[in-house]
Write a protein that holds these residues in place. Structure first.
Motif, PDB file in Angstrom:
ATOM      1  N   ALA A 113     110.211 -54.066  62.578  1.00  0.00           N
ATOM      2  CA  ALA A 113     109.709 -54.501  61.274  1.00  0.00           C
ATOM      3  C   ALA A 113     108.499 -53.654  60.957  1.00  0.00           C
ATOM      4  CB  ALA A 113     109.332 -55.982  61.316  1.00  0.00           C
ATOM      5  N   ALA A 114     108.241 -53.408  59.676  1.00  0.00           N
ATOM      6  CA  ALA A 114     107.148 -52.519  59.290  1.00  0.00           C
ATOM      7  C   ALA A 114     105.809 -53.144  59.644  1.00  0.00           C
ATOM      8  CB  ALA A 114     107.218 -52.232  57.800  1.00  0.00           C
ATOM      9  N   ALA A 115     105.045 -52.446  60.482  1.00  0.00           N
ATOM     10  CA  ALA A 115     103.750 -52.969  60.891  1.00  0.00           C
ATOM     11  C   ALA A 115     102.780 -53.032  59.732  1.00  0.00           C
ATOM     12  CB  ALA A 115     103.173 -52.094  62.004  1.00  0.00           C
ATOM     13  N   GLY A 116     102.995 -52.219  58.690  1.00  0.00           N
ATOM     14  CA  GLY A 116     102.073 -52.211  57.564  1.00  0.00           C
ATOM     15  C   GLY A 116     102.366 -53.252  56.512  1.00  0.00           C
ATOM     16  N   THR A 117     103.390 -54.086  56.678  1.00  0.00           N
ATOM     17  CA  THR A 117     103.742 -55.061  55.655  1.00  0.00           C
ATOM     18  C   THR A 117     102.598 -56.002  55.297  1.00  0.00           C
ATOM     19  OG1 THR A 117     106.077 -54.989  56.286  1.00  0.00           O
ATOM     20  CG2 THR A 117     105.344 -56.905  55.027  1.00  0.00           C
ATOM     21  N   PRO A 118     101.846 -56.550  56.258  1.00  0.00           N
ATOM     22  CA  PRO A 118     100.739 -57.431  55.875  1.00  0.00           C
ATOM     23  C   PRO A 118      99.735 -56.750  54.948  1.00  0.00           C
ATOM     24  CG  PRO A 118     101.175 -57.623  58.209  1.00  0.00           C
ATOM     25  CD  PRO A 118     101.984 -56.460  57.735  1.00  0.00           C
ATOM     26  N   LEU A 119      99.427 -55.493  55.212  1.00  0.00           N
ATOM     27  CA  LEU A 119      98.488 -54.780  54.358  1.00  0.00           C
ATOM     28  C   LEU A 119      99.100 -54.468  53.000  1.00  0.00           C
ATOM     29  CD1 LEU A 119      96.855 -52.457  57.024  1.00  0.00           C
ATOM     30  CD2 LEU A 119      95.834 -54.431  55.895  1.00  0.00           C
ATOM     31  N   LEU A 120     100.380 -54.198  52.962  1.00  0.00           N
ATOM     32  CA  LEU A 120     101.058 -54.011  51.681  1.00  0.00           C
ATOM     33  C   LEU A 120     100.961 -55.284  50.835  1.00  0.00           C
ATOM     34  CD1 LEU A 120     104.298 -52.142  52.823  1.00  0.00           C
ATOM     35  CD2 LEU A 120     102.480 -51.187  51.399  1.00  0.00           C
ATOM     36  N   VAL A 121     101.169 -56.424  51.470  1.00  0.00           N
ATOM     37  CA  VAL A 121     101.098 -57.701  50.761  1.00  0.00           C
ATOM     38  C   VAL A 121      99.684 -57.950  50.254  1.00  0.00           C
ATOM     39  CG1 VAL A 121     101.234 -60.210  51.050  1.00  0.00           C
ATOM     40  CG2 VAL A 121     103.048 -58.744  51.954  1.00  0.00           C
ATOM     41  N   LEU A 122      98.701 -57.747  51.108  1.00  0.00           N
ATOM     42  CA  LEU A 122      97.315 -57.987  50.697  1.00  0.00           C
ATOM     43  C   LEU A 122      96.896 -57.049  49.574  1.00  0.00           C
ATOM     44  CD1 LEU A 122      95.736 -58.572  54.208  1.00  0.00           C
ATOM     45  CD2 LEU A 122      95.878 -60.253  52.358  1.00  0.00           C
ATOM     46  N   ARG A 123      97.230 -55.783  49.714  1.00  0.00           N
ATOM     47  CA  ARG A 123      96.890 -54.828  48.651  1.00  0.00           C
ATOM     48  C   ARG A 123      97.544 -55.241  47.330  1.00  0.00           C
ATOM     49  NH1 ARG A 123      95.404 -49.315  48.389  1.00  0.00           N
ATOM     50  NH2 ARG A 123      95.569 -49.086  50.655  1.00  0.00           N
ATOM     51  N   ALA A 124      98.797 -55.690  47.399  1.00  0.00           N
ATOM     52  CA  ALA A 124      99.508 -56.107  46.185  1.00  0.00           C
ATOM     53  C   ALA A 124      98.822 -57.303  45.534  1.00  0.00           C
ATOM     54  CB  ALA A 124     100.956 -56.445  46.526  1.00  0.00           C
ATOM     55  N   ILE A 125      98.383 -58.247  46.349  1.00  0.00           N
ATOM     56  CA  ILE A 125      97.688 -59.421  45.809  1.00  0.00           C
ATOM     57  C   ILE A 125      96.369 -59.025  45.170  1.00  0.00           C
ATOM     58  CG2 ILE A 125      96.531 -61.574  46.432  1.00  0.00           C
ATOM     59  CD1 ILE A 125      98.705 -61.959  48.575  1.00  0.00           C
ATOM     60  N   PHE A 126      95.585 -58.208  45.868  1.00  0.00           N
ATOM     61  CA  PHE A 126      94.300 -57.783  45.314  1.00  0.00           C
ATOM     62  C   PHE A 126      94.496 -57.025  44.001  1.00  0.00           C
ATOM     63  CE2 PHE A 126      92.947 -57.480  50.014  1.00  0.00           C
ATOM     64  CZ  PHE A 126      92.539 -58.804  50.019  1.00  0.00           C
ATOM     65  N   THR A 127      95.473 -56.143  43.968  1.00  0.00           N
ATOM     66  CA  THR A 127      95.727 -55.352  42.764  1.00  0.00           C
ATOM     67  C   THR A 127      96.180 -56.237  41.607  1.00  0.00           C
ATOM     68  OG1 THR A 127      96.311 -53.424  44.112  1.00  0.00           O
ATOM     69  CG2 THR A 127      97.034 -53.410  41.816  1.00  0.00           C
ATOM     70  N   ALA A 128      97.043 -57.203  41.895  1.00  0.00           N
ATOM     71  CA  ALA A 128      97.548 -58.095  40.853  1.00  0.00           C
ATOM     72  C   ALA A 128      96.444 -58.953  40.254  1.00  0.00           C
ATOM     73  CB  ALA A 128      98.651 -58.988  41.421  1.00  0.00           C
ATOM     74  N   LEU A 129      95.455 -59.302  41.046  1.00  0.00           N
ATOM     75  CA  LEU A 129      94.384 -60.192  40.595  1.00  0.00           C
ATOM     76  C   LEU A 129      93.179 -59.451  40.030  1.00  0.00           C
ATOM     77  CD1 LEU A 129      94.347 -62.758  43.545  1.00  0.00           C
ATOM     78  CD2 LEU A 129      95.219 -63.156  41.235  1.00  0.00           C
ATOM     79  N   GLU A 130      93.116 -58.144  40.214  1.00  0.00           N
ATOM     80  CA  GLU A 130      91.938 -57.403  39.772  1.00  0.00           C
ATOM     81  C   GLU A 130      91.734 -57.592  38.267  1.00  0.00           C
ATOM     82  OE1 GLU A 130      88.647 -54.698  40.330  1.00  0.00           O
ATOM     83  OE2 GLU A 130      89.558 -56.472  41.176  1.00  0.00           O
ATOM     84  N   GLY A 131      90.499 -57.902  37.887  1.00  0.00           N
ATOM     85  CA  GLY A 131      90.168 -58.170  36.492  1.00  0.00           C
ATOM     86  C   GLY A 131      90.161 -59.648  36.164  1.00  0.00           C
ATOM     87  N   ARG A 132      90.932 -60.433  36.923  1.00  0.00           N
ATOM     88  CA  ARG A 132      90.969 -61.889  36.740  1.00  0.00           C
ATOM     89  C   ARG A 132      91.108 -62.545  38.107  1.00  0.00           C
ATOM     90  NH1 ARG A 132      94.928 -62.923  31.454  1.00  0.00           N
ATOM     91  NH2 ARG A 132      93.885 -61.483  30.047  1.00  0.00           N
ATOM     92  N   ARG A 133      90.164 -62.300  38.962  1.00  0.00           N
ATOM     93  CA  ARG A 133      90.288 -62.741  40.350  1.00  0.00           C
ATOM     94  C   ARG A 133      90.385 -64.258  40.486  1.00  0.00           C
ATOM     95  NH1 ARG A 133      86.395 -58.586  43.810  1.00  0.00           N
ATOM     96  NH2 ARG A 133      87.034 -56.689  42.703  1.00  0.00           N
ATOM     97  N   GLU A 134      89.679 -64.992  39.615  1.00  0.00           N
ATOM     98  CA  GLU A 134      89.713 -66.454  39.702  1.00  0.00           C
ATOM     99  C   GLU A 134      91.098 -67.019  39.413  1.00  0.00           C
ATOM    100  OE1 GLU A 134      87.596 -64.699  37.934  1.00  0.00           O
ATOM    101  OE2 GLU A 134      85.612 -65.070  38.803  1.00  0.00           O
TER     102      GLU A 134
END
Length: 245
Positions: A113-134
């Motif tokens: 399994a891709a070892a980088g998947t957790p970081l991919l998920v976290l990066r995706a969440i941070f990017t999706a929320l940027e500008g409206r983090r709350e």
């Protein structure tokens, strides 16, 4: 015959633009204060309109909340699902991801399994929320009227995120030869708690960009991997699968 809504907006602002302004202000108000404590007059004041106009545009408080929640929930579920799929499609778990470097080199016994998947998920969440983090808190709001459409929709988004996390953690354990459902449940809870904690920390540090947070998480994962004892036969490698909560 009902009169169609005006497209003129207010004070010369096009209606579509005014709606965007209201949704942005309401998302910040609901996200920072919670549904019960959020104030529609405060939302109106942020935009420079009247509370009456809010009702004309979006209806009651629950309706405005739902209008804020839906794009946030849709986007979070979509980006998490895409990140998990990207991680699963990686050719191997032995090298860093092109978009999110692996926290640490996996052990030789690591499952495919891709070892980088957790970081991919976290990066995706941070990017999706940027500008409206709350906006993160809209999905996990606890003060919504229990029988409301907003509460039902929020529960559906949480369930979708939970399924992604549960499937990922269970899949990792199964690939490592572990079928204990309690192990899978425990790992799922740990992962979702970790994601929620990291997002809350990020919200309190507005100077941290999504890329900076992804790099920070990679460093933290590397330290955590270094602190763990060497994997013995039958032990689970220290790479979490995708999913968030």
């Amino acid at each position: 015959m009902a009169t169609p809504p005006s497209r003129a907006g207010t004070k010369g602002v096009p209606r579509a633009r005014r709606e965007e302004q209201i949704l942005a202000a309401a998302t910040e108000e609901f996200g920072s204060r919670g549904y019960a404590a959020a104030s529609l007059p405060a939302v109106a004041a942020r935009v420079g309109v009247t509370k009456t106009l809010l009702h004309q545009y979006f209806g009651a408080k629950q309706d405005l909340y739902l209008a804020c929640l839906t794009p946030v929930g849709d986007r979070l579920v979509a980006v998490i699902r895409a990140a998990v799929a990207e991680g699963a499609a990686a050719p191997s778990a032995t090298g860093p991801s092109a978009t999110a470097p692996s926290a640490a080199a996996p052990s030789a016994a690591a499952p495919p399994a891709a070892a980088g998947t957790p970081l991919l998920v976290l990066r995706a969440i941070f990017t999706a929320l940027e500008g409206r983090r709350e906006a993160w808190f809209l999905v996990y709001e606890t003060s919504l009227p229990p029988d409301s459409e907003a509460a039902r929709r929020a529960a559906e988004y949480r369930a979708a995120v939970n399924r992604l996390a549960a499937d990922g953690t269970a899949g990792l354990l199964a690939a490592a030869g572990h079928e204990d459902p309690l192990d899978a449940d425990a790992l799922n809870h740990v992962w979702q708690g970790l994601v929620a904690t990291l997002v809350r920390w990020w919200i309190k540090h507005p100077d941290q960009s999504p890329d900076a947070m992804a790099r920070r998480c990679a460093r933290l994962f590397a330290v955590a991997a270094a602190l763990a004892p060497a994997a013995a036969d039958g032990d689970v490698p220290g790479n979490l699968p995708g999913g968030a909560g």
